[in-house]
Design a protein around this motif. Sequence first.
Motif, PDB file in Angstrom:
ATOM      1  N   ASN B  36       0.814  -1.210   0.000  1.00  0.00           N
ATOM      2  CA  ASN B  36       0.000   0.000   0.000  1.00  0.00           C
ATOM      3  C   ASN B  36       0.852   1.266   0.000  1.00  0.00           C
ATOM      4  OD1 ASN B  36      -2.098   1.781   0.197  1.00  0.00           O
ATOM      5  ND2 ASN B  36      -2.369   1.495   2.400  1.00  0.00           N
ATOM      6  N   PHE B  37       1.145   1.777  -1.210  1.00  0.00           N
ATOM      7  CA  PHE B  37       1.897   3.032  -1.306  1.00  0.00           C
ATOM      8  C   PHE B  37       1.124   4.199  -0.718  1.00  0.00           C
ATOM      9  CE2 PHE B  37       3.939   0.507  -4.638  1.00  0.00           C
ATOM     10  CZ  PHE B  37       5.268   0.687  -4.290  1.00  0.00           C
ATOM     11  N   ALA B  38      -0.200   4.087  -0.742  1.00  0.00           N
ATOM     12  CA  ALA B  38      -1.019   5.179  -0.211  1.00  0.00           C
ATOM     13  C   ALA B  38      -0.837   5.357   1.293  1.00  0.00           C
ATOM     14  CB  ALA B  38      -2.492   4.945  -0.540  1.00  0.00           C
ATOM     15  N   GLN B  39      -0.165   4.393   1.933  1.00  0.00           N
ATOM     16  CA  GLN B  39       0.058   4.508   3.372  1.00  0.00           C
ATOM     17  C   GLN B  39       0.729   5.839   3.735  1.00  0.00           C
ATOM     18  OE1 GLN B  39      -1.112   3.433   6.498  1.00  0.00           O
ATOM     19  NE2 GLN B  39      -0.914   1.498   5.419  1.00  0.00           N
ATOM     20  N   ALA B  40       1.662   6.293   2.879  1.00  0.00           N
ATOM     21  CA  ALA B  40       2.313   7.580   3.124  1.00  0.00           C
ATOM     22  C   ALA B  40       1.278   8.703   3.087  1.00  0.00           C
ATOM     23  CB  ALA B  40       3.408   7.833   2.090  1.00  0.00           C
ATOM     24  N   GLY B  41       0.333   8.597   2.134  1.00  0.00           N
ATOM     25  CA  GLY B  41      -0.718   9.604   2.016  1.00  0.00           C
ATOM     26  C   GLY B  41      -1.675   9.549   3.195  1.00  0.00           C
ATOM     27  N   GLN B  42      -2.099   8.325   3.550  1.00  0.00           N
ATOM     28  CA  GLN B  42      -3.009   8.180   4.685  1.00  0.00           C
ATOM     29  C   GLN B  42      -2.377   8.742   5.958  1.00  0.00           C
ATOM     30  OE1 GLN B  42      -3.940   3.866   2.959  1.00  0.00           O
ATOM     31  NE2 GLN B  42      -4.736   4.074   5.022  1.00  0.00           N
ATOM     32  N   ALA B  43      -1.083   8.463   6.131  1.00  0.00           N
ATOM     33  CA  ALA B  43      -0.412   8.935   7.344  1.00  0.00           C
ATOM     34  C   ALA B  43      -0.265  10.454   7.340  1.00  0.00           C
ATOM     35  CB  ALA B  43       0.955   8.267   7.469  1.00  0.00           C
ATOM     36  N   ILE B  44       0.082  11.026   6.190  1.00  0.00           N
ATOM     37  CA  ILE B  44       0.277  12.486   6.182  1.00  0.00           C
ATOM     38  C   ILE B  44      -1.072  13.202   6.311  1.00  0.00           C
ATOM     39  CG2 ILE B  44       0.300  12.853   3.662  1.00  0.00           C
ATOM     40  CD1 ILE B  44       2.562  14.631   6.199  1.00  0.00           C
ATOM     41  N   LEU B  45      -2.131  12.601   5.757  1.00  0.00           N
ATOM     42  CA  LEU B  45      -3.461  13.195   5.944  1.00  0.00           C
ATOM     43  C   LEU B  45      -3.831  13.204   7.434  1.00  0.00           C
ATOM     44  CD1 LEU B  45      -6.091  14.345   4.827  1.00  0.00           C
ATOM     45  CD2 LEU B  45      -6.865  12.019   4.376  1.00  0.00           C
ATOM     46  N   SER B  46      -3.582  12.092   8.102  1.00  0.00           N
ATOM     47  CA  SER B  46      -3.853  12.026   9.547  1.00  0.00           C
ATOM     48  C   SER B  46      -3.011  13.064  10.285  1.00  0.00           C
ATOM     49  CB  SER B  46      -3.515  10.639  10.093  1.00  0.00           C
ATOM     50  OG  SER B  46      -3.982   9.632   9.244  1.00  0.00           O
ATOM     51  N   THR B  47      -1.763  13.232   9.827  1.00  0.00           N
ATOM     52  CA  THR B  47      -0.879  14.196  10.470  1.00  0.00           C
ATOM     53  C   THR B  47      -1.391  15.624  10.284  1.00  0.00           C
ATOM     54  OG1 THR B  47       0.943  12.699  10.010  1.00  0.00           O
ATOM     55  CG2 THR B  47       1.533  14.929  10.671  1.00  0.00           C
ATOM     56  N   TYR B  48      -1.883  15.932   9.081  1.00  0.00           N
ATOM     57  CA  TYR B  48      -2.457  17.263   8.843  1.00  0.00           C
ATOM     58  C   TYR B  48      -3.665  17.514   9.737  1.00  0.00           C
ATOM     59  CZ  TYR B  48       0.303  19.210   5.026  1.00  0.00           C
ATOM     60  OH  TYR B  48       1.314  19.777   4.301  1.00  0.00           O
ATOM     61  N   VAL B 101      -2.061  -2.228  -6.353  1.00  0.00           N
ATOM     62  CA  VAL B 101      -0.829  -1.465  -6.141  1.00  0.00           C
ATOM     63  C   VAL B 101      -0.889  -0.161  -6.925  1.00  0.00           C
ATOM     64  CG1 VAL B 101       1.672  -1.513  -6.337  1.00  0.00           C
ATOM     65  CG2 VAL B 101       0.435  -3.598  -5.775  1.00  0.00           C
ATOM     66  N   ILE B 102      -1.310  -0.284  -8.197  1.00  0.00           N
ATOM     67  CA  ILE B 102      -1.460   0.908  -9.032  1.00  0.00           C
ATOM     68  C   ILE B 102      -2.503   1.839  -8.405  1.00  0.00           C
ATOM     69  CG2 ILE B 102      -2.049   1.753 -11.337  1.00  0.00           C
ATOM     70  CD1 ILE B 102       0.405   0.043 -11.432  1.00  0.00           C
ATOM     71  N   ALA B 103      -3.605   1.229  -7.947  1.00  0.00           N
ATOM     72  CA  ALA B 103      -4.654   2.041  -7.321  1.00  0.00           C
ATOM     73  C   ALA B 103      -4.112   2.754  -6.092  1.00  0.00           C
ATOM     74  CB  ALA B 103      -5.840   1.161  -6.941  1.00  0.00           C
ATOM     75  N   SER B 104      -3.234   2.084  -5.332  1.00  0.00           N
ATOM     76  CA  SER B 104      -2.716   2.730  -4.118  1.00  0.00           C
ATOM     77  C   SER B 104      -1.790   3.885  -4.489  1.00  0.00           C
ATOM     78  CB  SER B 104      -2.024   1.701  -3.206  1.00  0.00           C
ATOM     79  OG  SER B 104      -0.700   1.459  -3.627  1.00  0.00           O
ATOM     80  N   LEU B 105      -1.056   3.736  -5.594  1.00  0.00           N
ATOM     81  CA  LEU B 105      -0.228   4.854  -6.065  1.00  0.00           C
ATOM     82  C   LEU B 105      -1.106   6.030  -6.478  1.00  0.00           C
ATOM     83  CD1 LEU B 105       2.587   3.193  -8.189  1.00  0.00           C
ATOM     84  CD2 LEU B 105       2.892   4.822  -6.319  1.00  0.00           C
ATOM     85  N   GLY B 106      -2.190   5.717  -7.206  1.00  0.00           N
ATOM     86  CA  GLY B 106      -3.117   6.770  -7.615  1.00  0.00           C
ATOM     87  C   GLY B 106      -3.707   7.470  -6.408  1.00  0.00           C
ATOM     88  N   LEU B 107      -4.051   6.662  -5.415  1.00  0.00           N
ATOM     89  CA  LEU B 107      -4.646   7.216  -4.206  1.00  0.00           C
ATOM     90  C   LEU B 107      -3.665   8.142  -3.480  1.00  0.00           C
ATOM     91  CD1 LEU B 107      -7.086   7.197  -2.305  1.00  0.00           C
ATOM     92  CD2 LEU B 107      -6.016   5.281  -1.106  1.00  0.00           C
ATOM     93  N   LEU B 108      -2.395   7.747  -3.478  1.00  0.00           N
ATOM     94  CA  LEU B 108      -1.371   8.585  -2.856  1.00  0.00           C
ATOM     95  C   LEU B 108      -1.390   9.977  -3.493  1.00  0.00           C
ATOM     96  CD1 LEU B 108       1.084   8.989  -1.028  1.00  0.00           C
ATOM     97  CD2 LEU B 108       2.506   7.910  -2.769  1.00  0.00           C
TER      98      LEU B 108
END
Lengths: 237, 298
Positions: B36-48, B101-108
Amino acid sequence: MSGLTVKDLVVDHGAITALNGISFTVEPGQLAAVIGSNGAGKTTLLRTLSGLKQASGGSAQWIGENILGKKPENLVRHGISHVSEGKSVIPELTVAENLALGGIWRKDKKDVAAVTKEVLELFPRLGERLSQRADTLSGGERQMLAVGRALISRPKLILLDEPSLGLAPLVIEQIFHTIDQLRHKLGLTIVLVEQNAMSALRIADIGIIINLGKIVATGTATELINNPALHAAYLGY
Amino acid sequence: MQQAINALLIGISNGFIYSLMALALVLVWRSTRVINFAQAGQAILSTYIAYEIVTRTDNFILAFIGGVIAGALVGAVVEILLMRTLFKHVSDGPVAALAPVIASLGLLGLIRSIIGMVWGNDQKPFFPPVSTNGFTFGSTTIPFSRMNLLIVLGAATVMIIFTLIFQKSNLGLALRAAAFQPEIARLAGVRVGAIRTIGWVFAGTAGAVAGILISPNDAITPYSLDSLLIFGFVAAVIGGLESLTGAVVGGLTLGIGLSFILTYIGTSLIFPATFVVLALVLLIRPQGLFGSKAARNA
Ligand SMILES: Nc1ncnc2c1ncn2[C@@H]1O[C@H](COP(=O)(O)OP(=O)(O)OP(=O)(O)O)[C@@H](O)[C@H]1O
Ligand SMILES: [Mg+2]
């Protein structure tokens, strides 16, 4: 009220029709042996009855209720337990955890504890290995664990897929003996898939012989055992 | 000697953060076989979200709780809306392995642009709740600060809670059973669909804790956790990708290893050094420290 009623069941694997119009009935408390050679469709039948596989046609009922199209996690709550082909245990979990898994959905924790105790009395070898990982068990012990786990859900109908697979003759006799004991003690209805035709028929009430997705013979176990025409073709000697 | 102790302490602090990110990746990998590449996005969203709460209320504890809850919710939403739909439509073949995986990149990308729209792409200062100045003993000041201590305690608490849930509760048993053998788990009555969502929720929580704990050392941007994703992934692979213990040990190994390399060799080496650590572990144990060969083949 009848037990398990299967009518004109059709199941496909993509382009392959694994079951092509199967009908039979198993009365409550009966043990039905399902016999057939490799690729006959036995596993497909059990997987369809436990909800793992979708049927393409026909019907299947358990005590008057449709079971086709239901999920396995719901069917187990209605008393249908499936011990799938090839030692149905989770190798990465301990024996105790595998057993606990069998009662995980049940609210009556007291009864889960009681039935776990019964299972450990039935299979004392499991009791000695509770904290061992399931992948360290012998084939026979794993099969005991798989059956034990299924019993902890207090099933009414057990679907057993080749419990004798890969076991030594002596262990096979033990497993069959246990199955026979269990169903009388607990009043279970059992569908037993086997290639060990004679051993299975000896403890069965009725037999269902499948070949290439169709039933080629049914009858009481005694009838099938005494039918010479079946011996060479399906019963293995 | 003093230098080595400093390197060790900073390594442990960073290592715990990497461990949390590795846990997030492993939890998702185990429950749905998705990197899940989007994990970085999910985490930074939570951080914001934590940042927003802390700037409004000046209360870090409230911000932490809010951010973690947001992380959990985002995890659930991603699994239910995106992953389930994907798995329903492609269930076989190479596409089924690749599409998520591609979807998780898109989500990121999507999450970053949403953050950009709401908060802007410029740096936001995330004020630390406790001092980031190192502790002083007599006349020596070490780089390890109160904030580092908070990181270690916070991350350790989360890990202890996770361990208790996984090892001692029925939910944990269901999570493990569903991860190892979903079919047998279903036959035993585990609602595997719901359990997968819970796996994503736990992952979202771990990622959020990592993001919220690491950010007060620095300013945040929509991209500021990208390198953490890489460290977390390397830590997860070092640990064997399947094992929660492995994720924690992998994170600490990487954190401490990097800290020593940076102390004794130089800061420009952080990324090359990361891959040297990864390569060394994989050369010695291709299945990772806690993975089994069988699991790697599965
Ligand atoms: N997942 C699948 N995909 C495609 N074909 C399948 C699948 N599972 C079973 N089949 C096919 O369906 C037919 C019946 O298979 P099934 O496993 O039900 O046989 P079986 O009677 O249990 O055999 P065995 O005694 O070897 O276990 C076979 O032709 C098999 O190749
Ligand atoms: Mg079979």
